[in-house]
Design an enzyme around this catalytic site. Structure first.
Site, PDB file in Angstrom:
ATOM      1  N   GLY A 240     -76.193 -20.678  79.187  1.00  0.00           N
ATOM      2  CA  GLY A 240     -76.296 -19.387  78.525  1.00  0.00           C
ATOM      3  C   GLY A 240     -76.029 -18.248  79.491  1.00  0.00           C
ATOM      4  O   GLY A 240     -75.206 -18.373  80.399  1.00  0.00           O
ATOM      5  N   GLU A 259     -75.850 -23.358  83.747  1.00  0.00           N
ATOM      6  CA  GLU A 259     -74.434 -23.002  83.576  1.00  0.00           C
ATOM      7  C   GLU A 259     -74.426 -21.665  82.867  1.00  0.00           C
ATOM      8  O   GLU A 259     -74.767 -21.562  81.693  1.00  0.00           O
ATOM      9  CB  GLU A 259     -73.712 -24.093  82.762  1.00  0.00           C
ATOM     10  CG  GLU A 259     -72.196 -24.074  82.943  1.00  0.00           C
ATOM     11  CD  GLU A 259     -71.508 -23.054  82.059  1.00  0.00           C
ATOM     12  OE1 GLU A 259     -71.323 -21.896  82.526  1.00  0.00           O
ATOM     13  OE2 GLU A 259     -71.155 -23.386  80.930  1.00  0.00           O
ATOM     14  N   LEU A 260     -74.018 -20.618  83.623  1.00  0.00           N
ATOM     15  CA  LEU A 260     -74.286 -19.243  83.183  1.00  0.00           C
ATOM     16  C   LEU A 260     -73.041 -18.397  82.968  1.00  0.00           C
ATOM     17  O   LEU A 260     -73.137 -17.180  82.885  1.00  0.00           O
ATOM     18  CB  LEU A 260     -75.213 -18.562  84.204  1.00  0.00           C
ATOM     19  CG  LEU A 260     -76.500 -19.319  84.529  1.00  0.00           C
ATOM     20  CD1 LEU A 260     -77.326 -18.560  85.542  1.00  0.00           C
ATOM     21  CD2 LEU A 260     -77.310 -19.592  83.266  1.00  0.00           C
ATOM     22  N   CYS A 295     -66.982 -19.865  78.463  1.00  0.00           N
ATOM     23  CA  CYS A 295     -67.368 -19.486  79.824  1.00  0.00           C
ATOM     24  C   CYS A 295     -66.178 -19.481  80.775  1.00  0.00           C
ATOM     25  O   CYS A 295     -66.212 -18.807  81.802  1.00  0.00           O
ATOM     26  CB  CYS A 295     -68.437 -20.437  80.359  1.00  0.00           C
ATOM     27  SG  CYS A 295     -69.965 -20.422  79.409  1.00  0.00           S
ATOM     28  N   GLU A 389     -68.752 -10.613  82.345  1.00  0.00           N
ATOM     29  CA  GLU A 389     -68.184 -11.613  81.434  1.00  0.00           C
ATOM     30  C   GLU A 389     -67.974 -10.969  80.070  1.00  0.00           C
ATOM     31  O   GLU A 389     -68.929 -10.611  79.381  1.00  0.00           O
ATOM     32  CB  GLU A 389     -69.117 -12.810  81.311  1.00  0.00           C
ATOM     33  CG  GLU A 389     -68.577 -13.906  80.409  1.00  0.00           C
ATOM     34  CD  GLU A 389     -69.494 -15.117  80.343  1.00  0.00           C
ATOM     35  OE1 GLU A 389     -68.970 -16.242  80.285  1.00  0.00           O
ATOM     36  OE2 GLU A 389     -70.725 -14.931  80.353  1.00  0.00           O
TER      37      GLU A 389
END
Length: 491
Positions: A240, A259-260, A295, A389
């Protein structure tokens, strides 16, 4: 293997879905409304778990830890293979669920179901690989007659928290390795897109997994705090946003994998090693596939000055030809982003970049949670659109003259998940691999490329740990050493 059942049309979602507590469906309520992301209308209702249910799930997983450890590798494999068969049979149902709850264009949704099946199939193969080790301990006179062996054992109960953008495959990358490793788990899927995870729970409930081996609970973030803080949980795996670092700080002694996300870059060298038409095709896919909600979506494009104008022209034409609309239509490439708030945030970043001097190459007006594929150049390097992002259908492009300098530009980011490099020069490929501060360098393709058995994860703010079935199994396992002394050989 049976072929996916694409001939039988899926009719739609059920009117409601239960959650799964200790392997069993619980239709406690229908409090959670799941929206069709394109129409904005209610698509179904889902049972919401409260803190009591979350605590019961943790207790059940804790009680199941020994039974899961004793659940033999061949039986774990059989469970995973059952899932492969059932997901194949329910292929179109799963694809339609993705299309509705995530707004994912139907062709992309079918691709994600294929990856779900792939991930469980890979895990089935890994379930019976013990990966033990013989250690030579006779390194001096003192240790003569000693032998060492190491085996992998399950770490214990795990908690998984997954995001909205890949409601099947990101769940699969946690659930399938946990079963292969012999770990009971509690999963919290994103409440915006929970249906795929609940269908996975429905299929798991058909198996003979030990009682308490799994729970799939839609719950509030407040109630999910138990999954972070409870000491009976031995591993927390979170995918997230940057809030993952806060969760890690609250997790105590348990192992944490994160996992960002990222703001992935792609370099196109003076000699790209492929035709510009191919490069453009891959860039369009990488930047705008499922509306950029990935991502490893291509966000920053660096093109060598010698080819910049030609690439820019081809990109503009290709992006302009993309079809935006109903994700159920096979011809749709750009569907909705997850909600209007996300769309407003993306649009505000685009507007701020333009106000700061950026130039629109492709753009269009926002309509609700629909944003046309957008490409900008001359974006200031301090703009949110460059530094953060975007998680939407937008990319920025700029020229470069020197390969070493552009590697520095790529590294000038708080994120480091994956980077792409199109180059025909081996020395440039190797230099990128050596110098780029990312989890993976993809040469000859966009950073959006991923295969479900490869190590996947990032550095810096992009997280820690690696997904990919074998690597996740390693995270969910501990090494147990056995030392044997042979008295006949000892001095």
């Amino acid at each position: 293997m049976a072929k996916p059942n694409k001939k039988k049309p899926a009719k739609g979602l059920k009117s409601s879905y239960p959650y799964y507590l200790a392997n069993r469906p619980v239709a406690a309520n229908t409090q959670l409304e799941v929206l069709d992301k394109y129409s904005g209308k209610r698509a179904t209702r889902v049972a919401m778990a409260d803190a009591v249910a979350v605590r019961k799930a943790i207790v059940a997983a804790h009680k199941a830890r020994e039974a899961m450890a004793r659940f033999t590798p061949d039986r774990r494999r059989d469970v995973l293979e059952h899932c492969v068969r059932r997901f194949t049979e329910r292929f179109e149902e799963l694809a339609l669920a993705l299309c509705i709850e995530a707004g994912k264009p139907i062709k992309d949704a079918r691709g994600e179901v294929t990856r779900l099946i792939d991930t469980f199939r890979i895990a089935a193969g890994e379930a019976t690989r013990g990966d033990g080790q013989i250690i030579e301990l006779q390194i001096s006179e003192r240790t003569r007659g000693y032998r060492g062996m190491v085996k992998r054992v399950p770490i214990g109960p795990c908690s998984f928290i997954t995001p909205f953008n890949f409601p099947l495959n990101l769940v699969a990358h946690k659930v399938a390795p946990a079963i292969a490793a012999g770990c009971p788990f509690v999963l919290k899927p994103a409440i915006k897109t929970p249906v795929g995870a609940l269908i996975i729970g429905e299929v798991l409930a058909e198996t003979d997994l030990p009682e308490g081996a799994f729970s799939v609970l839609c719950c509030s973030n407040e109630d999910a705090s138990l999954l972070v803080e409870d000491e009976r949980i031995k591993l927390l795996s979170f995918t997230g946003g940057l809030i993952g670092w806060d969760l890690k700080a609250r997790a105590g002694k348990k192992k944490v994998t994160l996992e960002l996300g990222g703001n992935a870059a792609c370099i196109i060298d003076a000699d790209p090693g492929a035709s510009l038409d191919h490069v453009v095709e891959r860039l369009v896919f990488g930047a705008y596939y499922q509306s950029g909600q990935s991502c490893i979506s291509v966000q920053r494009i660096y093109a060598h000055a010698d080819i910049y104008d030609k690439l820019r022209k081809k990109l503009k034409a290709a992006i302009g030809a993309l079809r935006m609309g109903d994700p159920r239509d096979d011809k749709t490439f750009i569907g909705p982003v997850v909600d209007e708030d996300a769309a407003k945030r993306i649009q505000s970043w685009i507007d701020a970049a333009v106000k700061g001097g950026a130039k629109r190459i492709n753009a269009g007006p926002r309509a609700g949670n629909m944003i046309p594929a957008t490409l900008l150049e001359k974006v200031p390097h301090d703009a949110d659109l460059y530094r953060k992002e975007a998680f939407g259908p937008v990319a920025v492009i700029e020229p470069f003259d020197d390969f070493d300098s552009v590697l520095d530009e790529v590294n000038d980011s708080d994120f480091g998940l994956q980077a792409g490099v199109f180059t025909g020069r081996l020395d440039h490929a190797m230099r990128a691999w050596d110098r780029l501060d990312v989890g993976g360098v993809i040469v000859g393709d966009v950073p959006s490329f991923r295969v479900d058995n490869m190590p996947y994860g990032g550095v810096k703010d992009s997280g820690q740990g690696r997904e990919g079935v074998r690597y996740a199994i390693e995270d969910m396992s501990e090494q147990r050493l056995l030392v044997i002394r042979d008295p006949t050989e000892a001095k």
